[in-house]
Design a protein around this motif. Sequence first.
Motif, PDB file in Angstrom:
ATOM      1  N   GLY A 106      20.181 -30.927  64.933  1.00 35.68           N
ATOM      2  CA  GLY A 106      20.053 -31.017  66.548  1.00 35.68           C
ATOM      3  C   GLY A 106      19.146 -32.037  66.879  1.00 35.68           C
ATOM      4  N   VAL A 107      19.284 -32.311  68.151  1.00 33.65           N
ATOM      5  CA  VAL A 107      18.553 -33.525  68.563  1.00 33.65           C
ATOM      6  C   VAL A 107      17.910 -33.329  69.961  1.00 33.65           C
ATOM      7  CG1 VAL A 107      19.762 -35.319  67.173  1.00 33.65           C
ATOM      8  CG2 VAL A 107      20.266 -34.975  69.435  1.00 33.65           C
ATOM      9  N   VAL A 108      16.981 -33.942  70.481  1.00 31.30           N
ATOM     10  CA  VAL A 108      16.544 -33.952  71.639  1.00 31.30           C
ATOM     11  C   VAL A 108      17.240 -34.608  72.609  1.00 31.30           C
ATOM     12  CG1 VAL A 108      14.787 -34.241  73.118  1.00 31.30           C
ATOM     13  CG2 VAL A 108      14.146 -33.135  71.108  1.00 31.30           C
ATOM     14  N   LEU A 109      17.939 -34.181  73.517  1.00 32.92           N
ATOM     15  CA  LEU A 109      18.918 -34.820  74.612  1.00 32.92           C
ATOM     16  C   LEU A 109      18.219 -35.614  75.601  1.00 32.92           C
ATOM     17  CD1 LEU A 109      21.979 -32.492  74.615  1.00 32.92           C
ATOM     18  CD2 LEU A 109      21.524 -34.367  73.201  1.00 32.92           C
ATOM     19  N   ARG A 110      17.968 -36.602  75.848  1.00 34.82           N
ATOM     20  CA  ARG A 110      17.218 -37.476  76.916  1.00 34.82           C
ATOM     21  C   ARG A 110      18.088 -38.094  78.075  1.00 34.82           C
ATOM     22  NH1 ARG A 110      11.698 -37.772  74.415  1.00 34.82           N
ATOM     23  NH2 ARG A 110      11.994 -37.331  72.208  1.00 34.82           N
ATOM     24  N   GLY A 111      17.950 -37.918  79.193  1.00 30.62           N
ATOM     25  CA  GLY A 111      18.421 -38.400  80.372  1.00 30.62           C
ATOM     26  C   GLY A 111      18.448 -39.731  80.472  1.00 30.62           C
TER      27      GLY A 111
END
Length: 557
Positions: free
Chosen positions: A552-557
């Motif tokens: 998983g990754v951090v999803l950034r807007g």
Amino acid sequence: MSYDLVIKNGMVVDGTGAKRYQADVAIQDGKVAEIGKVTEGAKRTIDADGLVVTPGFVDPHTHYDAQICWDGAVTPSSWHGVTSVVMGNCGVGIAPCKPETREIAMKDLVNVEGIPFDVLNKGITWDWETFPEFMDAAAARRPSLNLAFIAPLTPFRHYVMGEASMDRAATPEETAKIAALIGEAVDKGALGFSSTTLNQHMGFEGKPLACRNASREELAAYCQQLKKRGKGAIEIALTRQVGVLEQDQCELLDFLLDQSGRPVTFIALFDRDDIPEAVRNTLRLAAPMIAKGARPQTSPLPLTRECTMENPFAFAAFPSWKRVFADTNPEAQKKVYADPAFRNAFRHDLKNPTGFSDWRRIVVHDVKNPTLKHLERKSIAEVASLQNKDAVDAFLDLVLADDLKVEFTISSWNSREDRMRELLNNKSILMALGDGGAHVDMLCDAGYPTYLLGTWVREKEAITLEEGVRKLTSDPADLFGLKDRGRLVKGAPADVAIFDAGRIGSKNHGERRYDLPGGAKRIVMPSAGVEYTIVNGALTWEQGKLHDAKAGVVLRG
């Protein structure tokens, strides 16, 4: 060439609402490399004959902010085909946070989201202070699911204003500092900000959650941070009475839309048979705002929760219960519950119910005192009749007789099938409200994706499979600007759910586990029919077991 993974012979439902079709899906370097007839070999091949292949589900309403510190698999969401979760909802969270105010942040979570203090105290790693540091710390732990974050307004106000944030509006100078921090968070990838107006959202020492004190001037400044960047969304807990939108709330919703120019999603749109036309009236009142981008949230589940009066969140909407939250020490609670003045005030509140109005829906689930065992599985209405008491007295006498240990099951909303069909077929309504990570000793609605596909798609045929998948994938992803998630298309990140449409499902009543930090209890929802979940190309869930993929990754807007 040889791919990393090929999924053969599956029925592809791509998340857009388009008609299903048979195809192979090839994955290489964490991306969807090909959809169609794949003849090349692969390091691993999954035969999906008879199974449905979809984008991984996106859960837009969770409270996993603390849980990700000790559970990178984000259970039980990962068991249900979910590949991405959005946290920081309802204006409450644990970042930004100065070291000296950590107890306040934790007690906000205790009171608002029903997570035990000891669990938070043992489990939160506190390897951050600012909100960007919080997101970076989440990424550094290498989670198994994708994590996305909304900036919750309460800790931002508290970070700038201190305890005054729980008592008043911000000054222009404070507002500017809070707005700058929200802008910074959005620049670093936050998907917007969240807030609440709900009476039951009381934080530290039973005071209103700090974001409830934000003035219109403040909110305008925070909205402008999104408007000038042209991205982000707002989530707000808006309806003081569940399902009932009032005029001042309509005005606030319209204000947020105009000031931000961005989507605003609001809760809670549960169908109520005690106020039969509430949801229809709310949708009628909200129609002009929905046309501007407002998205009411509901859940496909009937709301069933367990609770004890040690953690009486279910009653927090009643003004008389503020006394209970002011001091949550068990001995203090007992004194309040025994007080005739409190009981009379509660009886008065019940004349204008904001949480429930039917004692038949509160059932004695489990008692510790052996002399009370004969009351298990009886409703409070039945107990009151049996004991020839008023229901309030019967309820609180039982609580005291079992030393606050009695466990109740409360059944409330979303129980009318005809009205639920209306909600499910209204494309303006966001399917959400799983509340994953919150109210852990009361309920677990994080299994709503499999419930939707099992109960409403397969069993009741209220919506098509294609529409059910769209509601769980591209719809929430698009709301929060996660444009590369929620669709199964060539070139997209390989977040994939593979399930048996004939078996997928979950119940609306979870199971108990004792796996929180310190061995504390939580309710979890097992899944059925989810064969594989793939996150960024890595197998994360396979036929009932989690893999230690950590892709998983951090999803950034």
